[in-house]
Design a protein around this motif. Sequence first.
Motif, PDB file in Angstrom:
ATOM      1  N   VAL A 194       0.847  -1.186   0.000  1.00  0.00           N
ATOM      2  CA  VAL A 194       0.000   0.000   0.000  1.00  0.00           C
ATOM      3  C   VAL A 194       0.886   1.239   0.000  1.00  0.00           C
ATOM      4  O   VAL A 194       2.107   1.154  -0.020  1.00  0.00           O
ATOM      5  CB  VAL A 194      -0.957   0.005   1.214  1.00  0.00           C
ATOM      6  CG1 VAL A 194      -1.981  -1.106   1.075  1.00  0.00           C
ATOM      7  CG2 VAL A 194      -0.191  -0.147   2.523  1.00  0.00           C
ATOM      8  N   TYR A 195       0.259   2.405   0.038  1.00  0.00           N
ATOM      9  CA  TYR A 195       1.007   3.658  -0.080  1.00  0.00           C
ATOM     10  C   TYR A 195       1.382   4.151   1.315  1.00  0.00           C
ATOM     11  O   TYR A 195       0.686   4.978   1.920  1.00  0.00           O
ATOM     12  CB  TYR A 195       0.181   4.670  -0.872  1.00  0.00           C
ATOM     13  CG  TYR A 195      -0.195   4.111  -2.222  1.00  0.00           C
ATOM     14  CD1 TYR A 195       0.770   3.947  -3.209  1.00  0.00           C
ATOM     15  CD2 TYR A 195      -1.501   3.673  -2.484  1.00  0.00           C
ATOM     16  CE1 TYR A 195       0.439   3.387  -4.439  1.00  0.00           C
ATOM     17  CE2 TYR A 195      -1.826   3.111  -3.707  1.00  0.00           C
ATOM     18  CZ  TYR A 195      -0.854   2.965  -4.673  1.00  0.00           C
ATOM     19  OH  TYR A 195      -1.165   2.390  -5.887  1.00  0.00           O
ATOM     20  N   VAL A 196       2.488   3.603   1.823  1.00  0.00           N
ATOM     21  CA  VAL A 196       2.947   3.887   3.175  1.00  0.00           C
ATOM     22  C   VAL A 196       4.201   4.753   3.106  1.00  0.00           C
ATOM     23  O   VAL A 196       5.142   4.443   2.378  1.00  0.00           O
ATOM     24  CB  VAL A 196       3.203   2.585   3.970  1.00  0.00           C
ATOM     25  CG1 VAL A 196       4.161   1.665   3.226  1.00  0.00           C
ATOM     26  CG2 VAL A 196       3.707   2.871   5.364  1.00  0.00           C
ATOM     27  N   VAL A 197       4.189   5.880   3.831  1.00  0.00           N
ATOM     28  CA  VAL A 197       5.271   6.853   3.754  1.00  0.00           C
ATOM     29  C   VAL A 197       5.719   7.241   5.159  1.00  0.00           C
ATOM     30  O   VAL A 197       5.030   6.970   6.148  1.00  0.00           O
ATOM     31  CB  VAL A 197       4.822   8.124   2.991  1.00  0.00           C
ATOM     32  CG1 VAL A 197       4.459   7.786   1.557  1.00  0.00           C
ATOM     33  CG2 VAL A 197       3.659   8.810   3.701  1.00  0.00           C
ATOM     34  N   ASN A 198       6.873   7.860   5.232  1.00  0.00           N
ATOM     35  CA  ASN A 198       7.370   8.348   6.520  1.00  0.00           C
ATOM     36  C   ASN A 198       6.651   9.624   6.928  1.00  0.00           C
ATOM     37  O   ASN A 198       6.488  10.543   6.123  1.00  0.00           O
ATOM     38  CB  ASN A 198       8.881   8.604   6.434  1.00  0.00           C
ATOM     39  CG  ASN A 198       9.675   7.317   6.365  1.00  0.00           C
ATOM     40  OD1 ASN A 198       9.430   6.383   7.126  1.00  0.00           O
ATOM     41  ND2 ASN A 198      10.625   7.251   5.446  1.00  0.00           N
ATOM     42  N   LEU A 199       6.226   9.660   8.171  1.00  0.00           N
ATOM     43  CA  LEU A 199       5.542  10.806   8.763  1.00  0.00           C
ATOM     44  C   LEU A 199       6.479  11.401   9.807  1.00  0.00           C
ATOM     45  O   LEU A 199       6.754  10.772  10.831  1.00  0.00           O
ATOM     46  CB  LEU A 199       4.231  10.356   9.390  1.00  0.00           C
ATOM     47  CG  LEU A 199       3.367  11.371  10.139  1.00  0.00           C
ATOM     48  CD1 LEU A 199       3.014  12.552   9.249  1.00  0.00           C
ATOM     49  CD2 LEU A 199       2.095  10.692  10.641  1.00  0.00           C
ATOM     50  N   THR A 200       6.982  12.595   9.543  1.00  0.00           N
ATOM     51  CA  THR A 200       8.026  13.173  10.389  1.00  0.00           C
ATOM     52  C   THR A 200       7.524  13.449  11.800  1.00  0.00           C
ATOM     53  O   THR A 200       8.174  13.098  12.789  1.00  0.00           O
ATOM     54  CB  THR A 200       8.556  14.478   9.768  1.00  0.00           C
ATOM     55  OG1 THR A 200       8.957  14.229   8.416  1.00  0.00           O
ATOM     56  CG2 THR A 200       9.727  15.024  10.569  1.00  0.00           C
ATOM     57  N   GLU A 201       6.347  14.082  11.892  1.00  0.00           N
ATOM     58  CA  GLU A 201       5.832  14.459  13.209  1.00  0.00           C
ATOM     59  C   GLU A 201       4.339  14.754  13.107  1.00  0.00           C
ATOM     60  O   GLU A 201       3.834  15.131  12.048  1.00  0.00           O
ATOM     61  CB  GLU A 201       6.563  15.706  13.725  1.00  0.00           C
ATOM     62  CG  GLU A 201       6.221  16.098  15.153  1.00  0.00           C
ATOM     63  CD  GLU A 201       6.995  17.328  15.615  1.00  0.00           C
ATOM     64  OE1 GLU A 201       7.160  17.492  16.827  1.00  0.00           O
ATOM     65  OE2 GLU A 201       7.419  18.119  14.744  1.00  0.00           O
ATOM     66  N   VAL A 202       3.645  14.578  14.227  1.00  0.00           N
ATOM     67  CA  VAL A 202       2.243  14.982  14.353  1.00  0.00           C
ATOM     68  C   VAL A 202       2.130  15.857  15.587  1.00  0.00           C
ATOM     69  O   VAL A 202       2.694  15.536  16.643  1.00  0.00           O
ATOM     70  CB  VAL A 202       1.305  13.763  14.498  1.00  0.00           C
ATOM     71  CG1 VAL A 202      -0.148  14.233  14.582  1.00  0.00           C
ATOM     72  CG2 VAL A 202       1.492  12.799  13.337  1.00  0.00           C
ATOM     73  N   SER A 203       1.432  16.970  15.461  1.00  0.00           N
ATOM     74  CA  SER A 203       1.288  17.883  16.596  1.00  0.00           C
ATOM     75  C   SER A 203      -0.152  18.353  16.718  1.00  0.00           C
ATOM     76  O   SER A 203      -0.920  18.338  15.752  1.00  0.00           O
ATOM     77  CB  SER A 203       2.229  19.085  16.459  1.00  0.00           C
ATOM     78  OG  SER A 203       1.974  19.800  15.259  1.00  0.00           O
ATOM     79  N   VAL A 204      -0.519  18.748  17.921  1.00  0.00           N
ATOM     80  CA  VAL A 204      -1.835  19.320  18.216  1.00  0.00           C
ATOM     81  C   VAL A 204      -1.612  20.654  18.897  1.00  0.00           C
ATOM     82  O   VAL A 204      -0.985  20.725  19.957  1.00  0.00           O
ATOM     83  CB  VAL A 204      -2.671  18.403  19.131  1.00  0.00           C
ATOM     84  CG1 VAL A 204      -4.020  19.053  19.441  1.00  0.00           C
ATOM     85  CG2 VAL A 204      -2.870  17.040  18.497  1.00  0.00           C
ATOM     86  N   GLY A 205      -2.105  21.716  18.257  1.00  0.00           N
ATOM     87  CA  GLY A 205      -1.922  23.039  18.841  1.00  0.00           C
ATOM     88  C   GLY A 205      -0.468  23.402  19.062  1.00  0.00           C
ATOM     89  O   GLY A 205      -0.117  24.060  20.043  1.00  0.00           O
ATOM     90  N   GLY A 206       0.401  22.960  18.167  1.00  0.00           N
ATOM     91  CA  GLY A 206       1.822  23.275  18.280  1.00  0.00           C
ATOM     92  C   GLY A 206       2.602  22.345  19.189  1.00  0.00           C
ATOM     93  O   GLY A 206       3.827  22.445  19.272  1.00  0.00           O
TER      94      GLY A 206
END
Length: 379
Positions: free
Chosen positions: A236-248
């Motif tokens: 499937v189309y799986v990629v690297n996700l550097t970071e996830v943030s909520v409200g900074g």
Amino acid sequence: MLRFITSAGLIIVHLTQATPVSRSQYLTNSPAAFPASALDKRVDDKPIPLKRDESGGIFTVDMVIDGILLPLHVDTGSSQLWAAHESCQSCQDAHMVVIDTPLPDGCVGEEKIQYAAGTLSGCLTNTSVSLGQYSVENLTILLATNISKEVAANGDLYSGTLGLADDKLTNSNTSTFVSALYAAKQISEPEMGFYLPGGNATDDQGQMVFGNPSDSQHATSNEPVNLERARPEDGVYVVNLTEVSVGGESVAAQQIAVLDTGSIGIGIPSSISEDIFDKVYGDTTEDHGGRKVDCQSPANTGNDISLDFHFKDKTFSVKYEELVSKPEDDGTCWALIGTYDGVEEADEKWVLGEAFLHRVYHTVNFKTGAVKLYDLEDN
């Protein structure tokens, strides 16, 4: 179709019953629909319209299979093309359009598809398939002879699935529809592009482009984020996700994410789910496998709260109102963020469905798994 647990609550919204459709309403002039010369001639790469259901969460396309027109779920999270067969009582009970293609001798439903929510079984056969200006005369598809209640719940929306991931994920290890088009030189490149407007968009339909999708009216001229497949063995189309943030504030880093047009919301690792639920929604209520939340951002989470996805040096933000469903009769909404089952590496893999994908125009390469994310022109 990597659906996660909380989407079960959303399925309730789609339990309206459609009027049964007779076969004669969907018959086409099949001999003319599949000219032999079509396999040797590349056609222009024209956008294919995608129908959006009223909630904005499921996209379908009208496809002709063995001379009958069926609405199919557009799914980059799976590969097998399947269609409801007339022998499938659970399909007919769900008011799906069915096809009467002869079943193979000895068919007992030995071929199975296991989605993260729901299963189906049936038999493989070869038949003619057509979509817009594209056609394949001898494609291996699965004729569904039985479907689970989770799949049947959306029978008023679609009667099969157009899988658009890697060939290696098909039940027969044969070509997907788009891979067959590329091999026949009907499309110039092994790429697809998707514009999937959200539930609040003014557009009535999405778009899918085969072959040369980068030049889209929906994508800005800014350079896209180019992402290689994170796991070479993955289909499937799986990629690297550097970071996830909520409200900074960072909530996860160095993750991987699957881009999946077949999913409604955003699947998150269970190990960080409670922290994200609290930061985005505040108080939540468990209900039918999903979470009921305030339809407007609660005061304790901030009026401008968003879930921010960082890919390399580019950030795409999903606002609070895009992370909830349309209001229910009780004035609450379903959370469009949820944990999920049936996905490997669940502690670090995200599933980015329509709740994220409507914020970008994206292309995928079905040979290499590479992905490009573009800013939307109207953002």
